[in-house]
Design a protein around this motif. Structure first.
Motif, short mmCIF file in Angstrom:
data_model
loop_
_atom_site.label_atom_id
_atom_site.label_comp_id
_atom_site.label_asym_id
_atom_site.label_seq_id
_atom_site.Cartn_x
_atom_site.Cartn_y
_atom_site.Cartn_z
N UNK A 395 -5.91 -0.47 -5.21
CA UNK A 395 -4.81 -0.21 -6.13
C UNK A 395 -5.19 0.83 -7.18
N UNK A 396 -6.44 0.76 -7.64
CA UNK A 396 -6.87 1.70 -8.69
C UNK A 396 -7.74 2.83 -8.15
N UNK A 397 -8.09 2.78 -6.87
CA UNK A 397 -9.06 3.72 -6.28
C UNK A 397 -10.31 3.78 -7.16
N UNK A 427 -2.40 -2.97 0.01
CA UNK A 427 -1.90 -1.62 0.27
C UNK A 427 -3.05 -0.64 0.05
N UNK A 428 -3.39 0.13 1.08
CA UNK A 428 -4.53 1.04 0.95
C UNK A 428 -4.13 2.40 0.40
N UNK A 429 -2.87 2.75 0.53
CA UNK A 429 -2.42 4.06 0.04
C UNK A 429 -3.00 5.23 0.81
N UNK A 430 -3.53 4.98 2.02
CA UNK A 430 -4.10 6.08 2.81
C UNK A 430 -2.98 6.92 3.40
N UNK A 431 -3.03 8.22 3.19
CA UNK A 431 -1.98 9.11 3.69
C UNK A 431 -2.22 9.41 5.16
N UNK A 447 2.47 5.17 -11.66
CA UNK A 447 2.34 3.81 -12.21
C UNK A 447 0.87 3.38 -12.27
N UNK A 448 0.17 3.52 -11.15
CA UNK A 448 -1.21 3.00 -11.11
C UNK A 448 -2.23 4.06 -11.54
N UNK A 449 -1.85 5.31 -11.54
CA UNK A 449 -2.74 6.45 -11.79
C UNK A 449 -3.79 6.62 -10.68
N UNK A 450 -3.63 5.90 -9.57
CA UNK A 450 -4.59 6.03 -8.47
C UNK A 450 -4.29 7.30 -7.68
N UNK A 451 -5.36 7.95 -7.22
CA UNK A 451 -5.16 9.07 -6.31
C UNK A 451 -4.95 8.53 -4.90
N UNK A 452 -4.47 9.38 -4.01
CA UNK A 452 -4.23 8.96 -2.63
C UNK A 452 -5.39 9.43 -1.76
N UNK A 453 -5.78 8.59 -0.82
CA UNK A 453 -6.86 8.96 0.09
C UNK A 453 -6.32 9.71 1.30
N UNK A 454 -7.03 10.77 1.65
CA UNK A 454 -6.80 11.44 2.94
C UNK A 454 -8.11 11.35 3.70
#
Lengths: 618, 338
Positions: A395-397, A427-431, A447-454
């Motif tokens: 969630x926060x990476x 939720x991993x948020x992996x693109x 909202x979370x300020x987390x970056x997205x992983x590629x």
């Protein structure tokens, strides 16, 4: 002879103690598993030396295992034992202080030889000199009886025969506490096979011990602890290290990713690696690294590559991992570090418990390097804590440090097995493909300020990350003053924002009043026991146990305001107390015992009374 | 996880050049290495999203920023350990570790040796300039004895370490040496390394123009090179010299130079695929000035990589594993409370 009467008891604490080679850990585990299967609530405390085999008969070599079983919910392995099984003079000498007055002492009289007595400084034989008159003493020639009963088994050496004496002792205790012996018989058969001489000997010893209690009729009373009224569900015994391993597997399952667990062997964390190494069939990749740093870096690489990435260690290893944890902070990668704390500093007390890595977990890195910090409060709770660690990491990476300890790692209790469908989603948020306006490695969720992983291997999102300061949004290297300031704030803010996501803290007992006892981690059970006792005495006390240490739940400051006094018991010199004072500007009372042992309920209760009765200076 | 497309993608060098300005000193040997990697990658038939560069710390370790591939600039000495994690997760990636003599042989020696020992499927390129460049000129583990640097004003006392010897000592399955000034050999060796299954270790003699200019002058100088460089060619005798007139033979247990060797029969023949590492180790012990310096592929043998074996174990265990998580959690001794 009078018939032995059976007395029902709400709870009982039994302690097995003997030489490291006497099999006390096994005996204790068997007794607690049997009790758990029977339906008691159970809590255990293994207490063993760092040496694998210290010289036989010495105090240094004593290995103990304490089990608390009850007909109600319990939180600790018990303060003092109602019954001690001492396999030799050293075990008696070291453990007697842990037995309640008037308690039962079953001693293997065969081991009380002049030589063994001398080794530990007994001038006369305590089994014969009346020094144990305050206890209910049973001197049983356990070795002789065991040798007699296994004498007719072919292919059994004298040493092997003698080694069965722990099962004889287990049989006696099973009889005394009216436990079934079938589970242990089954275990022996499974472990050694139905035909093996050792298996047969152990079975015979166990049956003989049980029969001994029945036929000799020297025990005046048998005790029975009825089934506990646990919430409905399916249960099993689980220790903290297993719980960490299972929590990790469950989280990877929910995240739909492989689990990579990279670790370097270290007491008391190695069993997490051992457990996971046997579970490759659940898409688990274990990696025994060449050192602690490599284990951490391999976990980082695995997180970057697209796994639920984890490492496990103890305090000295956490020190070594520090720089790499900072890399995970900068690269904003979800990695979980399980620190099974032990006595420190340096090599310290490898097999003993302690809570002294809290400030290291929070601050032990160069630069402003915030990480999420969680602590399980009991062995079974480690499952939920590790699961949540993975959830928050994605969630926060950001890296998460889970502060388990030796007490949780080796202690066991019934675990209500969760329904997998009831676990919260991860939720991993992996693109899977580039966003319409292109992939920016350091663009953030508002909202979370987390970056997205590629993940490497995904077309169209090739990018570079690393330990140098990142430019906001692009992730390119950037040394500009305003950018560094901004990124420092973001890394901190995204951790703090989790406070809106995690549950609010809940107080047990009085919701406001004279005293709030605040703890974290494995002190949960002792504090809860002490607070319950104080509540029964009509005292105005509440208990707050913090699982989230960074960030704190958002209502902690408000809760602290509702009490006149705050007491913080810790197995360190006051690290949470320091944090609470600094964060909430509240005066707090510390209670610190750093002995390598968990608190006893009585110690917490006494301190609650002391603090409440202490007059304010002002 | 990605899959490799069947057709060979049509890339040019430009597809592998990132938008970041290269920040090595003008004249640095790193430029040539970067250019050759960027030249070679389009010829390999790999998809660029599957290429990952992982580095540690030092001048060489800035390398990933200049490649338009996936890249991870790690921390000092730890690139092989980070690359190990990436390797465990994804079998389709082409992983290149970029390191230097300080990064790999000082602070990161542990990981360097263990990555090789495990034969992890990755390329490890070590830029050896025999000096610490990024920290501005201290002696490194490969600096010769007596060399004066900022931290050894009276001359270095440490005996240098030879990375190829270490790699072969750890049973490296692919070992090569190239020179930053020799683009053709670099391209050939990089291509061969890319095709290798297991750890492919390549030492690059690289010139630091600022702090250790001319450290490899005896070979980087084109005029001197033929006298001092021994180019290894599979199945060919070990020959060097402007007209390949000199050779190497064994005299009992010692290598000796045969000046103007007329007969190939007495010379050693290069066999990089010999199973035993003894021959490759012997080659690695040919040091200047007593001997010419070997360039090219020292050793190339087949041995299953750790990551492939682990993956196989996990897949077999998953096939055998009939029960689900619920069954695992229940274990052999569970009980139900109604």
């Amino acid at each position: 002879m009078a018939e032995t009467k059976v007395v029902e008891k709400e709870s009982v604490t039994v302690r097995f103690a003997g030489d490291s080679g006497d099999g006390m850990q096994l005996t204790g585990t068997q007794f607690s598993n049997t009790s758990a299967l029977f339906g008691n609530d159970v809590s255990t405390l293994p207490d063993y030396p760092a040496e694998i085999r210290a010289p036989a008969g010495t105090m240094a070599g004593v290995s103990g295992f304490q089990i608390h079983l009850a007909a109600h919910d319990i939180y600790t392995p018990g303060d003092k034992a109602d019954c001690l099984v001492a396999m030799n003079p050293a075990a008696l000498k070291i453990s007697l202080a842990e037995v309640v007055e008037g308690g039962i002492v079953i001693a293997n009289s065969d081991a009380f030889t002049p030589q063994n007595l001398k080794k530990v400084g007994y001038e006369t034989n305590p089994l014969e000199d009346d020094s144990l008159s305050d206890y209910e003493l049973y001197a049983v020639p356990i070795t002789t009886l065991t040798l007699n009963v296994v004498a007719d088994i072919d292919g059994l050496g004298r040493k092997e025969a003698e080694r069965c004496k722990n099962f004889f002792a287990l049989g006696v205790v099973n009889w005394l506490y009216d436990r079934p012996i079938d589970p242990s018989l089954e275990w022996i058969e499974k472990k050694f096979g139905p035909e093996s001489p050792i298996g047969q000997a152990n079975k015979k010893a166990l049956l003989a011990g049980f029969a001994y209690g029945d036929t000799v009729q020297m025990f005046r009373v048998r005790y029975r602890v009825p089934r506990a009224d646990l919430p409905p569900g399916t249960y099993r015994q689980l220790n903290g290290n297993q719980a960490c391993a299972y929590g990790a597997i469950a989280a990877a399952h929910s995240a739909k990713l492989p689990l990579v667990y990279a670790s370097y062997p270290i007491t008391p964390a190695s069993d997490i690696l051992h457990t996971l190494a046997g579970l490759a069939g659940y898409n688990v990749y274990t990696f025994q690294a060449e050192d602690e740093i490599a284990a951490m870096c391999t976990a980082i690489g695995a997180a970057y590559g697209g796994a639920v990435a984890m490492t496990g260690t103890s305090g000295p290893g956490l020190c070594l991992k520090s720089e790499a944890i900072g890399l995970a902070v900068m690269a904003e990668l979800p990695v979980i570090i399980i620190d099974v704390q032990r006595g420190g500093p340096s090599t310290g007390l490898p097999t003993k418990t302690e809570q002294a890595d809290l400030l290291q977990a929070l601050f032990g890195r160069n630069g402003e390097s915030p990480v999420i910090v969680l602590a399980p409060q009991s062995p079974a709770d480690a499952f939920d804590t590790v699961y949540e660690a993975v959830r928050l990491a994605f969630r926060a990476m950001a890296p998460v440090i889970v502060l388990s300890d030796g007490f949780i790692a080796n202690g066991a209790e019934p675990w209500r097995i969760p329904d997998l469908d009831d676990l919260p989603p991860i939720e991993t948020g992996i693109l899977k493909e580039p966003p319409p306006d292109g992939y920016q490695p350091y663009a953030r969720d508002p909202v979370t300020l987390a970056r997205k992983l590629a993940l490497p291997g995904t077309p169209g999102m090739e990018h570079r990350i690393g330990g140098l300061e990142k430019e906001d949004i692009t992730g390119n290297v950037n040394y500009r003053p305003e950018n560094h300031h901004k990124m420092t704030r973001i890394r901190s803010e995204k951790i703090q924002r989790l406070a809106d996501f995690i549950p609010e803290a809940k107080v047990f007992g009085e919701q406001q009043g004279d005293l709030l006892v605040v703890g974290w981690g494995s002190t949960y059970g002792a504090i809860r026991g002490g607070v319950e006792r104080a509540l029964r005495e009509g005292r105005s006390v509440g208990h707050l146990q913090l699982r989230h240490l960074n960030p704190f739940p958002k209502n902690v400051g408000e809760i602290l305001q509702r009490y006149k006094k705050i007491l913080v018991p810790e197995i360190n010199e006051g690290q949470l107390a320091f944090l609470l004072k600094a964060t909430f500007l509240r005066k707090v009372e510390r209670f610190n015992l750093v002995r390598g042992l968990p608190f006893k309920v009585k110690e917490i209760h006494d301190e609650i009374v002391r603090v409440l009765e202490e007059r304010d200076e002002e | 996880m990605s899959t490799t497309a069947p057709e060979k993608p049509a890339y040019t060098r430009k597809d592998f050049v990132s938008d970041q300005a290269v920040r090595w000193c003008p004249g640095c040997g790193d430029y040539a290495i970067l250019a050759q990697i960027q030249n070679v990658l389009p010829t390999l038939g790999v998809r660029k999203e599957n290429v990952v560069f992982v580095s540690g710390i030092g001048c060489s370790s800035r390398f990933p920023y200049y490649m338009d591939t996936y890249g991870f600039h790690g921390i000092h000495g730890r690139a092989p350990a980070i690359a190990t994690g990436v390797r465990l997760v994804n079998p389709d990636l082409d992983i290149w570790v970029i390191t230097g003599d300080g990064d790999a042989l000082s602070i990161g020696m542990g990981h360097f040796v263990h990555a090789i020992r495990r034969n992890l499927n990755m390329k490890v390129i070590l830029f050896n300039n025999r000096i610490y460049g990024l920290t501005k000129g201290q002696y490194s583990p490969t600096t010769p004895v007596g060399h004066k640097t900022k931290s050894s004003p009276l001359g270095a006392l440490d005996y240098p370490i030879h990375p190829i010897e270490v790699a072969i000592g750890a049973e490296a399955t692919f070992v090569a040496r190239v020179l930053d000034a020799d683009g053709a050999t670099m391209r050939k060796v990089f291509s061969e390394a890319a095709a290798h299954r297991g750890t492919a270790f390549i030492e690059v003699y690289q010139n630091c123009i600022i702090f250790n200019d001319g450290a490899h002058g005896h070979v980087s100088d084109k005029k001197q090179r033929p006298e001092h460089a021994l180019y290894l060619e599979e199945g060919k005798p070990l020959r060097f010299g402007p007209n390949k007139e000199h050779g190497i033979k064994m005299d009992k247990t010692r290598p000796v130079i045969v000046w103007n060797a007329e007969n190939d029969d007495e010379l050693l023949v290069h066999e990089p695929q010999t199973a035993s590492a003894t021959y490759a180790y012997f080659l690695s012990r040919l040091h200047y000035p007593e001997f010419p310096i070997p360039f090219g592929v020292f050793r190339k043998v087949e041995h299953p990589p750790y990551d492939a074996l682990l993956r196989e174990r996990v897949s077999q265990a998953r096939e055998r594993n009939k029960g689900g998580l619920a069954e695992l959690f229940r274990g052999p001794h569970s009980w139900t409370v109604e």
